[in-house]
Scaffold this motif. Sequence first.
Motif, PDB file in Angstrom:
ATOM      1  N   TYR A 150      -6.441  -2.735   4.150  1.00 11.71           N
ATOM      2  CA  TYR A 150      -5.400  -1.879   4.709  1.00 11.71           C
ATOM      3  C   TYR A 150      -5.620  -1.624   6.197  1.00 11.71           C
ATOM      4  O   TYR A 150      -4.732  -1.813   7.025  1.00 11.71           O
ATOM      5  CB  TYR A 150      -5.317  -0.558   3.940  1.00 11.71           C
ATOM      6  CG  TYR A 150      -4.189   0.307   4.440  1.00 11.71           C
ATOM      7  CD1 TYR A 150      -2.862  -0.027   4.171  1.00 11.71           C
ATOM      8  CD2 TYR A 150      -4.441   1.434   5.223  1.00 11.71           C
ATOM      9  CE1 TYR A 150      -1.823   0.729   4.657  1.00 11.71           C
ATOM     10  CE2 TYR A 150      -3.406   2.195   5.706  1.00 11.71           C
ATOM     11  CZ  TYR A 150      -2.099   1.845   5.423  1.00 11.71           C
ATOM     12  OH  TYR A 150      -1.069   2.598   5.914  1.00 11.71           O
ATOM     13  N   GLU A 159       4.546   6.638  -6.915  1.00  9.12           N
ATOM     14  CA  GLU A 159       3.785   7.444  -7.876  1.00  9.12           C
ATOM     15  C   GLU A 159       4.632   8.563  -8.476  1.00  9.12           C
ATOM     16  O   GLU A 159       4.394   9.004  -9.590  1.00  9.12           O
ATOM     17  CB  GLU A 159       2.556   8.057  -7.187  1.00  9.12           C
ATOM     18  CG  GLU A 159       1.422   7.060  -7.055  1.00  9.12           C
ATOM     19  CD  GLU A 159       0.358   7.506  -6.065  1.00  9.12           C
ATOM     20  OE1 GLU A 159       0.579   8.509  -5.351  1.00  9.12           O
ATOM     21  OE2 GLU A 159      -0.686   6.849  -6.002  1.00  9.12           O
ATOM     22  N   ARG A 160       5.636   9.027  -7.707  1.00 11.56           N
ATOM     23  CA  ARG A 160       6.425  10.169  -8.187  1.00 11.56           C
ATOM     24  C   ARG A 160       7.280   9.825  -9.401  1.00 11.56           C
ATOM     25  O   ARG A 160       7.787  10.713 -10.066  1.00 11.56           O
ATOM     26  CB  ARG A 160       7.285  10.727  -7.059  1.00 11.56           C
ATOM     27  CG  ARG A 160       8.371   9.794  -6.593  1.00 11.56           C
ATOM     28  CD  ARG A 160       9.070  10.340  -5.365  1.00 11.56           C
ATOM     29  NE  ARG A 160       8.132  10.408  -4.239  1.00 11.56           N
ATOM     30  CZ  ARG A 160       8.333  11.171  -3.154  1.00 11.56           C
ATOM     31  NH1 ARG A 160       9.402  11.926  -3.076  1.00 11.56           N
ATOM     32  NH2 ARG A 160       7.471  11.168  -2.172  1.00 11.56           N
ATOM     33  N   SER A 185       1.871   4.208  -3.321  1.00 15.55           N
ATOM     34  CA  SER A 185       1.835   5.667  -3.240  1.00 15.55           C
ATOM     35  C   SER A 185       3.246   6.263  -3.377  1.00 15.55           C
ATOM     36  O   SER A 185       3.459   7.222  -4.110  1.00 15.55           O
ATOM     37  CB  SER A 185       1.192   6.078  -1.912  1.00 15.55           C
ATOM     38  OG  SER A 185       1.247   7.462  -1.723  1.00 15.55           O
ATOM     39  N   ASN A 186       4.212   5.647  -2.684  1.00 15.07           N
ATOM     40  CA  ASN A 186       5.592   6.155  -2.736  1.00 15.07           C
ATOM     41  C   ASN A 186       6.162   6.169  -4.150  1.00 15.07           C
ATOM     42  O   ASN A 186       6.954   7.039  -4.498  1.00 15.07           O
ATOM     43  CB  ASN A 186       6.507   5.294  -1.857  1.00 15.07           C
ATOM     44  CG  ASN A 186       6.308   5.561  -0.374  1.00 15.07           C
ATOM     45  OD1 ASN A 186       5.904   6.655   0.019  1.00 15.07           O
ATOM     46  ND2 ASN A 186       6.588   4.564   0.449  1.00 15.07           N
ATOM     47  N   ALA A 222       0.849  -1.198   0.000  1.00  9.13           N
ATOM     48  CA  ALA A 222       0.000   0.000   0.000  1.00  9.13           C
ATOM     49  C   ALA A 222       0.884   1.248   0.000  1.00  9.13           C
ATOM     50  O   ALA A 222       0.705   2.145  -0.833  1.00  9.13           O
ATOM     51  CB  ALA A 222      -0.911  -0.001   1.228  1.00  9.13           C
ATOM     52  N   GLU A 223       1.832   1.277   0.909  1.00  4.51           N
ATOM     53  CA  GLU A 223       2.719   2.445   0.983  1.00  4.51           C
ATOM     54  C   GLU A 223       3.541   2.578  -0.291  1.00  4.51           C
ATOM     55  O   GLU A 223       3.715   3.678  -0.826  1.00  4.51           O
ATOM     56  CB  GLU A 223       3.620   2.331   2.218  1.00  4.51           C
ATOM     57  CG  GLU A 223       2.822   2.485   3.513  1.00  4.51           C
ATOM     58  CD  GLU A 223       3.660   2.291   4.785  1.00  4.51           C
ATOM     59  OE1 GLU A 223       4.880   2.072   4.682  1.00  4.51           O
ATOM     60  OE2 GLU A 223       3.078   2.374   5.876  1.00  4.51           O
ATOM     61  N   ARG A 251       5.705   4.295 -17.166  1.00  4.45           N
ATOM     62  CA  ARG A 251       5.664   3.404 -16.005  1.00  4.45           C
ATOM     63  C   ARG A 251       5.620   1.930 -16.422  1.00  4.45           C
ATOM     64  O   ARG A 251       6.200   1.076 -15.756  1.00  4.45           O
ATOM     65  CB  ARG A 251       4.500   3.793 -15.084  1.00  4.45           C
ATOM     66  CG  ARG A 251       4.796   5.121 -14.346  1.00  4.45           C
ATOM     67  CD  ARG A 251       3.594   5.705 -13.638  1.00  4.45           C
ATOM     68  NE  ARG A 251       3.069   4.881 -12.563  1.00  4.45           N
ATOM     69  CZ  ARG A 251       3.520   4.864 -11.306  1.00  4.45           C
ATOM     70  NH1 ARG A 251       4.539   5.625 -10.964  1.00  4.45           N
ATOM     71  NH2 ARG A 251       2.955   4.098 -10.399  1.00  4.45           N
ATOM     72  N   SER A 293      -2.339  -0.707  -4.628  1.00  6.61           N
ATOM     73  CA  SER A 293      -3.422   0.158  -5.085  1.00  6.61           C
ATOM     74  C   SER A 293      -4.768  -0.477  -4.757  1.00  6.61           C
ATOM     75  O   SER A 293      -5.708   0.199  -4.348  1.00  6.61           O
ATOM     76  CB  SER A 293      -3.338   0.385  -6.596  1.00  6.61           C
ATOM     77  OG  SER A 293      -2.094   0.954  -6.921  1.00  6.61           O
ATOM     78  N   TYR A 341     -10.460  -0.547   1.407  1.00  2.00           N
ATOM     79  CA  TYR A 341      -9.544   0.059   2.372  1.00  2.00           C
ATOM     80  C   TYR A 341      -9.724  -0.536   3.774  1.00  2.00           C
ATOM     81  O   TYR A 341      -8.765  -0.970   4.411  1.00  2.00           O
ATOM     82  CB  TYR A 341      -9.784   1.570   2.384  1.00  2.00           C
ATOM     83  CG  TYR A 341      -8.962   2.335   3.380  1.00  2.00           C
ATOM     84  CD1 TYR A 341      -7.662   2.729   3.070  1.00  2.00           C
ATOM     85  CD2 TYR A 341      -9.475   2.686   4.623  1.00  2.00           C
ATOM     86  CE1 TYR A 341      -6.892   3.443   3.977  1.00  2.00           C
ATOM     87  CE2 TYR A 341      -8.726   3.389   5.535  1.00  2.00           C
ATOM     88  CZ  TYR A 341      -7.433   3.769   5.212  1.00  2.00           C
ATOM     89  OH  TYR A 341      -6.684   4.470   6.121  1.00  2.00           O
ATOM     90  N   LEU A 396      -5.832  -0.187  -1.095  1.00  2.00           N
ATOM     91  CA  LEU A 396      -6.162   1.186  -0.669  1.00  2.00           C
ATOM     92  C   LEU A 396      -7.415   1.697  -1.357  1.00  2.00           C
ATOM     93  O   LEU A 396      -7.907   2.780  -1.036  1.00  2.00           O
ATOM     94  CB  LEU A 396      -5.009   2.135  -0.985  1.00  2.00           C
ATOM     95  CG  LEU A 396      -3.749   2.027  -0.131  1.00  2.00           C
ATOM     96  CD1 LEU A 396      -2.711   3.039  -0.626  1.00  2.00           C
ATOM     97  CD2 LEU A 396      -4.058   2.287   1.345  1.00  2.00           C
ATOM     98  N   SER A 397      -7.931   0.929  -2.332  1.00  2.38           N
ATOM     99  CA  SER A 397      -9.013   1.498  -3.130  1.00  2.38           C
ATOM    100  C   SER A 397     -10.312   1.530  -2.332  1.00  2.38           C
ATOM    101  O   SER A 397     -10.520   0.760  -1.401  1.00  2.38           O
ATOM    102  CB  SER A 397      -9.180   0.729  -4.437  1.00  2.38           C
ATOM    103  OG  SER A 397      -9.407  -0.626  -4.148  1.00  2.38           O
ATOM    104  N   SER A 398     -11.132   2.458  -2.740  1.00  4.55           N
ATOM    105  CA  SER A 398     -12.380   2.708  -2.034  1.00  4.55           C
ATOM    106  C   SER A 398     -13.228   1.438  -2.023  1.00  4.55           C
ATOM    107  O   SER A 398     -13.382   0.766  -3.041  1.00  4.55           O
ATOM    108  CB  SER A 398     -13.076   3.876  -2.745  1.00  4.55           C
ATOM    109  OG  SER A 398     -14.439   3.699  -2.773  1.00  4.55           O
TER     110      SER A 398
END
Lengths: 480, 478
Positions: free
Chosen positions: A375, A322-323, A319-320, A315-316, A347, A363, A371, A366-368
């Motif tokens: 998570y 994504e940059r 997001s980490n 999960a982390e 990507r 992803s 979660y 964490l998705s709606s």
Amino acid sequence: MELSQMSALQLGKSIAAGEVKVKEALDAVFTAVDAREAEVHSYITIDREGAYASAERVQQAIDKGEISSPLAGVPVAIKDNMCTEGLLTTCASKILCNFVPTYTATAVEKLQAAGAVILGKTNMDEFAMGSTTETSAYGVTKNPRNTAHVPGGSSGGSAAAVAAGECFYALGSDTGGSIRQPAGYCGVTGIKPTYGTVSRYGLVAYGSSLDQIGPLAKDVSDAAAILEAISGYDEKDSTSIARKDLNFTAALKDDVKGVRIGIPRDYFGEGLDAEVAAAIKKAADELKAAGAVVEEFDLALVKYAIPTYYTIADAEASSNLERFDGIKYGYRTEDYSDLHDMYKKTRSEGFGPEVKRRIMLGSFVLSSGYYDAYYLKALKVKALIKQAFDEAFKKYDVILGPVAPTTAPKLGESLSDPMKMYLGDIYTISANLAGIPGVSIPCGKDAAGLPIGMQLFGDCFKEDVIIRTAYTYEKIRGEF
Amino acid sequence: MSREYETVIGLEVHVELATKTKIFCGCSTQFGGDVNTHTCPVCTGMPGSLPVLNKQVVEYAIAVGLATNCEITRHGKFDRKNYFYPDNPQNYQISQLYLPICRNGYVEIETEKGGAKKVGIHEIHMEEDAGKLIHDEWGDVSLVDYNRSGVPLIEIVSEPDMRSAEEVIAYLEKLRMFIQYLGASDCKLQEGSMRADVNLSVRPVGSDKFGTRTEMKNLNSFTAITHAIENERERQIDIIEAGGSVIQETRRFDDNKGESYAMRSKEDAQDYRYFPDPDLIPLDVSQEWIDRIKSEQPEFRPQKMARYKEEYGIPEYDIGIITDNKHMADIFEEATRICGQPKKVSNWLMVETLRLLKEKNMDPEDIRYSPAHLAALIDLVEKKVINSSVAKEVFERMFEDDTDPVKYVEEKGLKQETDSGAIKAICEQVIADNPQSVADYKAGKEKAIGFLVGQTMKAAKGKADPGTVNALLKELLS
């Protein structure tokens, strides 16, 4: 003693005494690199020019008495997920194939201030995702003890470099065992400190709440000294902790009398190789003979550690990572029609399959709608696992067990079965979930001559007791 | 129209906070630097960089929360809102979803009918601003400037309690007053330091169910907000009256054209995959901290207005204008404290200051002169060291760069001629030079004296007291 046989502290002492010049130490290391690197491939980037330039500066500073660290002048290898200003930092990923940081990670800066000479950047699993260093975009690293086998991962390059004498010590990072497991496979010593002990500033994040930087070293004394050098509160890392008890070398005592050691019964169940089990039990018996109180106990929730870990870490990570989008730095696809297409192609082409798998898993959790079920539940289990360790540490000073269920697997065996690879993390990941320190120390070899690693956990902020126990064991064990 | 409709409006107001540095790094928040000069590894999303919370942001957010009667969250967190866009360097925005810093507040507004009404505040949360895309119209490329990336924002989310554009404006004015008085932001809509998104739905009068709402963005003036509300209300009623149904979507209002168009519908809504940011530790707010911020809350406008009336006895009209801006009110109070002449201070603010602000297209916020200098200027006039027309000239200079009026008058030799002999000599000369006016005056044309006074003032280079000159001339001509 031959230079290349010296430990980091022995070398540092000789340099401080003027018996060895920093340049001579570098010459010795590069001789080993020239001999082994083509086969082992510990490094992604070797910076000979930078190393010699820095050796000259460090030598001058030592001569003028400006640096007095026990590690001054000692050459070090840095895992390629720590930012080094002006020096390529790839995280073993194509997506950072051209990334040259504008700043240096705090832990590396601290080593530089202590007079360390950086040799280069070591190979790893892509973004530290993997347990074999085979997911690197820059080729696999081989286990220097037996090059048909993997060095472990994700800090496989760092462990291999230490084991092959291609550096005197190395920094690694540990999110689920990435320092301890390769240390075990390669027969070197590794420490993952208590979460918050070493600044994460400049460490390219995988699982932010689990990542810690730590040493891979030739022995326990080196590991303690290196950890001492890189630890400390950093105002640039909100999760770093202001600790006063950072004098880890003071714990290097040959004495385990009265130390209470617990061995989780659950660690010796299905999947554990018999030779590994025997070596661990023998080591435990030897510590008992030296005066430790050793007993077996039931550590709760062991089987939940793996799903909990992969839920939180992925999960982390989703997001980490994504940059990495082709906008600001790193790889960008050649051909694209619009912004969305550029993102997608960059990507898709930039990340390897294991990284993509974890981004997708992360992803998803964490998705709606998912979660809470994944998570949030994983966070709750993480808290329960911490509680289970809190309970255990009421009774024991040290928890002893294997680092991994087997010795190093053969090259190419693991990636075909990711589930099996994930299950191999069973003994290491709970330390990250609970935030506690763990040390990995060689305790024997299997019939094929591959090292077996023993792992010691301590309670949060209790590095001293595991360092002391490991040091005592090392004296009993003798040269490895 | 067969039925009567009620408009239901809730607002999301973004306010850029006036901190010197960004929310998660030490970079400057100042406007106008060269592109990507107010940046560092943190606010450009470099690999390995980590955010560290700026405590002043929390302090401002709590202060606004206390002013708007909110509960302050004692144990808060920051969450990541994940979405890909180039102005967002990490591709996630650090915001607050699960535990916002302030909740359950309200603001009291005056309604058109003259009564008081409470507009509920659902929450206030802290977050970081994004960078800015710069599109090169010739080169077919877009570039990103991260100077604004990481500038602290608070988002104030109201309950759907407003029923008209007037109420919305009253609510916004009230919010702006609180925030400006707290010094938390300058709240300039045109410059984007205050931005309002309007959530609007309509329903038949008497219905207790909400209609489907739309969200309108790009509203950068109170006029645009009023127009957008009126326009959207009509648009929704037309749809319903025609038997259709309103689609939940985000719309962009174009104030030039006076119409809005759809940006994205609910179906396109992204899943932001919010989760607590593991790089930041939980935010624990102590009671002592809250108490201290509470004790430092300024006197807000309504109390100030009442006190001015009581204490200074200046006209209500003046009070309204002076207290509309805290900076102006501060100048008024301090200058009055020094010179003890509230009406005179008020006059300088109401007449010359407002005139110059308008002329130079400036905001009261931008007034640069110090209250001490204004008080000194008033004193100079009071003591007849300079006359009022010279005072205006000095004031303009003071307004420009806070020049010390005493020094300026001294250096430029602007003091009034107080040597009555010298003035008398000038008067005699003027009388000698203007026989016709003298004759007119003597023939009973009182107005002719005005011309003579003017001539005398001119000859004295403005440095005489017109009253004295007038009296002297009359004496000489009698």
